[in-house]
Motif scaffolding. Structure first.
Motif, PDB file in Angstrom:
ATOM      1  N   LEU A 310      -6.174  76.327 -63.140  1.00  0.00           N
ATOM      2  CA  LEU A 310      -6.566  74.953 -63.454  1.00  0.00           C
ATOM      3  C   LEU A 310      -7.937  74.561 -62.896  1.00  0.00           C
ATOM      4  CD1 LEU A 310      -5.760  72.466 -64.986  1.00  0.00           C
ATOM      5  CD2 LEU A 310      -4.498  71.665 -62.975  1.00  0.00           C
ATOM      6  N   PRO A 311      -8.304  74.957 -61.669  1.00  0.00           N
ATOM      7  CA  PRO A 311      -9.659  74.600 -61.209  1.00  0.00           C
ATOM      8  C   PRO A 311     -10.756  75.155 -62.114  1.00  0.00           C
ATOM      9  CG  PRO A 311      -8.297  75.272 -59.352  1.00  0.00           C
ATOM     10  CD  PRO A 311      -7.506  75.586 -60.587  1.00  0.00           C
ATOM     11  N   PHE A 335       2.803  70.603 -65.751  1.00  0.00           N
ATOM     12  CA  PHE A 335       1.585  71.330 -65.432  1.00  0.00           C
ATOM     13  C   PHE A 335       0.984  71.912 -66.710  1.00  0.00           C
ATOM     14  CE2 PHE A 335      -1.137  74.216 -63.054  1.00  0.00           C
ATOM     15  CZ  PHE A 335      -1.360  73.529 -61.886  1.00  0.00           C
ATOM     16  N   THR A 336       1.847  72.394 -67.596  1.00  0.00           N
ATOM     17  CA  THR A 336       1.382  72.902 -68.887  1.00  0.00           C
ATOM     18  C   THR A 336       0.664  71.799 -69.658  1.00  0.00           C
ATOM     19  OG1 THR A 336       3.336  74.335 -68.942  1.00  0.00           O
ATOM     20  CG2 THR A 336       2.078  74.119 -70.978  1.00  0.00           C
ATOM     21  N   LEU A 437     -10.997  84.864 -56.891  1.00  0.00           N
ATOM     22  CA  LEU A 437     -10.028  83.778 -57.025  1.00  0.00           C
ATOM     23  C   LEU A 437     -10.699  82.427 -56.824  1.00  0.00           C
ATOM     24  CD1 LEU A 437      -7.209  85.289 -54.778  1.00  0.00           C
ATOM     25  CD2 LEU A 437      -7.122  85.101 -57.275  1.00  0.00           C
ATOM     26  N   CYS A 438     -10.096  81.395 -57.414  1.00  0.00           N
ATOM     27  CA  CYS A 438     -10.533  80.026 -57.131  1.00  0.00           C
ATOM     28  C   CYS A 438      -9.306  79.158 -56.886  1.00  0.00           C
ATOM     29  CB  CYS A 438     -11.349  79.457 -58.286  1.00  0.00           C
ATOM     30  SG  CYS A 438     -11.984  77.801 -57.931  1.00  0.00           S
ATOM     31  N   PHE A 439      -9.175  78.692 -55.662  1.00  0.00           N
ATOM     32  CA  PHE A 439      -8.024  77.863 -55.295  1.00  0.00           C
ATOM     33  C   PHE A 439      -8.314  76.380 -55.497  1.00  0.00           C
ATOM     34  CE2 PHE A 439      -5.272  75.838 -51.984  1.00  0.00           C
ATOM     35  CZ  PHE A 439      -4.047  76.225 -52.516  1.00  0.00           C
ATOM     36  N   GLY A 440      -9.593  76.010 -55.419  1.00  0.00           N
ATOM     37  CA  GLY A 440      -9.945  74.604 -55.558  1.00  0.00           C
ATOM     38  C   GLY A 440      -9.710  73.826 -54.277  1.00  0.00           C
ATOM     39  N   GLN A 441      -9.619  72.518 -54.429  1.00  0.00           N
ATOM     40  CA  GLN A 441      -9.435  71.637 -53.272  1.00  0.00           C
ATOM     41  C   GLN A 441      -8.291  70.672 -53.561  1.00  0.00           C
ATOM     42  OE1 GLN A 441     -13.174  69.857 -51.972  1.00  0.00           O
ATOM     43  NE2 GLN A 441     -14.327  71.627 -52.746  1.00  0.00           N
TER      44      GLN A 441
END
Length: 652
Positions: A310-311, A335-336, A437-441
């Motif tokens: 998602l990020p 979430f979808t 990877l990107c986890f975001g905030q």
């Protein structure tokens, strides 16, 4: 002989298995009475069983023309049409049979089977339920109902149906094996193992049970048992591609796993997956144009894959790329719904045969197709084996090589796939400059103060899947607790239904002299806020090995918990290193188990430093591509552009 006498002879011969004699008698009937419906019907059945669907359908249609009100004729025609792959026609025939004979149980079952094959699961369930009102003691109907309820994610209903089937037929091997599958889905792993073992006691060579029991044994920590069953299945069926894939995935949990060994097994798997005919793509080979990127996944929902994705979806440049989704999920969720607007195209391909799915993707003119599943649930590597797009890559959902010859690239970074490890991958490694990877905030509560300062003792912790906690990991964690007197350990599983396994682990710690008062083992917490709050009980995260944490490590870092890890010998065993290097904490990466214990002791002896690290973790994460979606999106787009450029170069 009279017509009736010849028909009687035909039916007697058919029942005795003398199909040629039966057909000859029917043909004699039709010489003098060409519209005799029963003769045409029997000839249709014989042709059907002989593998001649067109002849079979022609004869049964002649029977229907002669006697249109016979429900059985329509039921037979439906069976012929379904066997020939004409599902819509089959459904119509079964429904016509039921219009003529509403209590025709077999037609209800056949309709349910056809609807299930067409993935109309709600309608299939209704048809099976109707059949059970007529034939409530038919164990096979209960089993079939369980199968479609499982597809509808009604696991409780599926379990009830399988148990009903077994109440009627205790030795029904297929129902016992199916019960095991449903119990795994419901996270009742101990019961699932028992169900599979009962099925194998009835039939030691039952392939579905041999293929599926490993998933339950894995969660129970029985790696060796899982491997034994997989190998037995492969002895019985050497080309059992699904089991070969299970065996590849199992390597990630093995204490002596290496990337090279896993790659060899993955290539064996890849060699078994059908590839289809070569195909020349007509995509515009312009290296600078906007690219259509397809994502194939069963996890475009509230799942680690969805949360990491998602990020990126929120930050990519729509002038550079557009995303198309090819979902293999059973269910969708809120979430979808949040993800859908970020895709220009969304298709559900669950259950769609690989050749058809590939044609759909090619028809959508996808430029780069990315697999987000690997060897995990709902994966579709069979699509990639047939090549759905000019460029194909693996990323995110599986930490390792796929072994698929048509998979061109694997998206990685310099830590999970360092220079010199190219022989661990069947793909070309495409390294991103930061983390892969990107986890975001995430908008989560601010981490609390260092727990040790209010508790008076240090707490180590892990929230990983309990299946990752193998013998070497547990032995090392016991040594950690011994090395840090008075320290505690908090374990929380990312899976539910593992209390038996947690109890086994507790017994192992206490047998090693670690008092139960120092241990807190928690089955999965359903409440998200309660889950996050538990991070405020941990001072130092412990990464399992060789199968490192990914989601759990990122969660821990964002909640102020640094994670001690070991640099391993494969992609999956280097994820912890990648994450800790990315945020600038290389001192948290041990070289081996002894070093892991030494570092844990040293870290525990300096609460001031631990408190400072805790206070600064969010800022560390946010300053890197791991926590900055905009930075990650530009790096991701650049990596895709490089892969696309290589393909364009081959078209000149």
């Amino acid at each position: 002989m009279s017509t009736q006498g010849l028909l009687a002879r035909a039916f007697t011969a058919f029942q005795a298995g003398r199909n040629e004699d039966a057909a000859a008698a029917c043909r004699e009937v039709l010489k003098s009475a060409p519209k005799t419906a029963d003769a045409h019907h029997l000839l249709g059945i014989i042709a059907h069983r002989s593998g001649k669907p067109d002849d079979a359908a022609r004869h049964v249609r002649r029977a229907i023309e002669a006697s249109p009100g016979q429900a059985e004729f329509h039921n037979t025609l439906g069976a012929i049409e379904r066997a020939a792959g004409r599902t819509d026609a089959a459904i119509s025939s079964f429904r016509r049979a039921l219009e003529l004979a509403p209590q025709h149980a077999q037609a209800m079952v056949n309709l349910g089977n056809a609807l299930a094959a067409d993935r109309q699961f709600e309608a299939a369930a209704e048809s099976y339920r109707r059949a059970l009102t007529v034939a409530p003691d038919a164990a096979s109907i209960h089993n079939n109902l369980g199968n479609v309820l499982r597809e509808l994610a009604d696991l409780d209903g599926a379990i009830t149906s399988y148990e009903a089937a077994l109440g009627l037929a205790p030795n029904y091997v297929e129902a016992r094996s199916n019960l095991g599958v449903a119990l795994v889905g419901a996270e009742r792993y101990g019961e699932a193992v028992a169900a599979y073992q009962q099925a194998l006691a009835l039939d030691p060579n039952h392939l579905p049970a041999l293929a599926n029991i490993g998933q339950a044994l894995l969660v129970m920590g029985e790696y060796r048992g899982a491997g034994i069953h997989y190998k037995r299945a492969l002895e019985l069926k050497p080309d059992f591609v699904e089991v070969k894939g299970n065996l590849v995935a199992l390597q990630n949990y093995s204490d002596d796993t290496t990337g090279r060994r896993t790659c060899l097994l993955a290539k064996e798997y890849g060699a078994l997956v059908p590839t289809g005919e070569p195909y020349r793509f007509g995509n515009d080979a312009d290296p600078h144009r906007r690219l259509r990127v397809g994502l194939v996944s069963g996890d475009l929902r509230n799942h680690p894959v969805g949360r990491f994705l998602l990020p990126l979806l929120s930050s990519y440049d729509p002038e550079v790329i557009e995303f198309a989704a090819y979902s293999t999920a059973r269910v969708e969720d809120k979430f979808t719904a949040a993800m859908r607007p970020h895709f220009s195209l969304w298709r559900g391909i669950r259950g769609v045969p690989a050749p058809e799915a590939v044609e759909i993707i090619r028809g959508d003119a996808v430029d780069i197709l990315i697999d987000l599943a690997g060897y995990t649930d709902d994966a579709r590597l069979d699509i990639f084996a047939r090549r759905g797009a000019p460029v194909q890559a693996g990323w995110l959902g599986y930490s390792g090589t796929t072994g698929i010859p048509a998979m061109d690239h694997i998206l990685a970074d310099r830590w999970v796939a360092p220079e010199g490890t190219e022989d661990e991958f069947s793909e070309t490694v495409q390294r991103l400059p930061g983390t892969y990877l990107c986890f975001g905030q995430p908008d989560w509560p601010t981490p609390g103060e260092l727990p040790a300062r209010r508790k008076g003792h240090l707490t180590f912790g892990s929230f990983n899947n309990i299946a990752k906690l193998g013998d070497r990991t547990i032995a090392t964690w016991i040594d950690v607790l011994r090395a840090v007197p008075g320290s505690h350990l908090l374990l929380k599983s990312s899976k539910g239904g593992v209390q038996d396994r947690l109890d086994q682990l507790r017994d192992r710690f206490t047998a090693a002299g670690i008092g139960s008062e120092r241990l807190r083992f928690v089955d999965r917490v359903a409440d998200w806020d309660a889950h996050l709050a538990l991070y405020n009980e941990i001072d130092v995260g412990l990464d399992p090995f060789p199968y490192n944490g990914t989601t759990t490590t990122c969660e821990a870092l964002w909640m102020g918990v640094p994670v001690l890890t070991i640099k391993g010998e494969s992609f999956v065993a280097r994820v912890g290193e990648s994450l800790m290097q990315t945020i600038g904490l290389p001192d948290w990466i041990a070289g081996d188990a002894d070093d892991y214990v030494t570092r844990a002791r040293r870290l525990a002896g300096d609460l001031g430093s631990l408190a400072a690290v805790r206070a600064g973790l969010r800022a560390r994460v946010a300053s890197t591509s791991l926590g900055n979606p905009t930075v990650f999106a530009r790096q991701f787009e650049a990596a895709l552009r490089q892969m696309w450029q290589r393909w364009c170069d081959t078209q000149r």
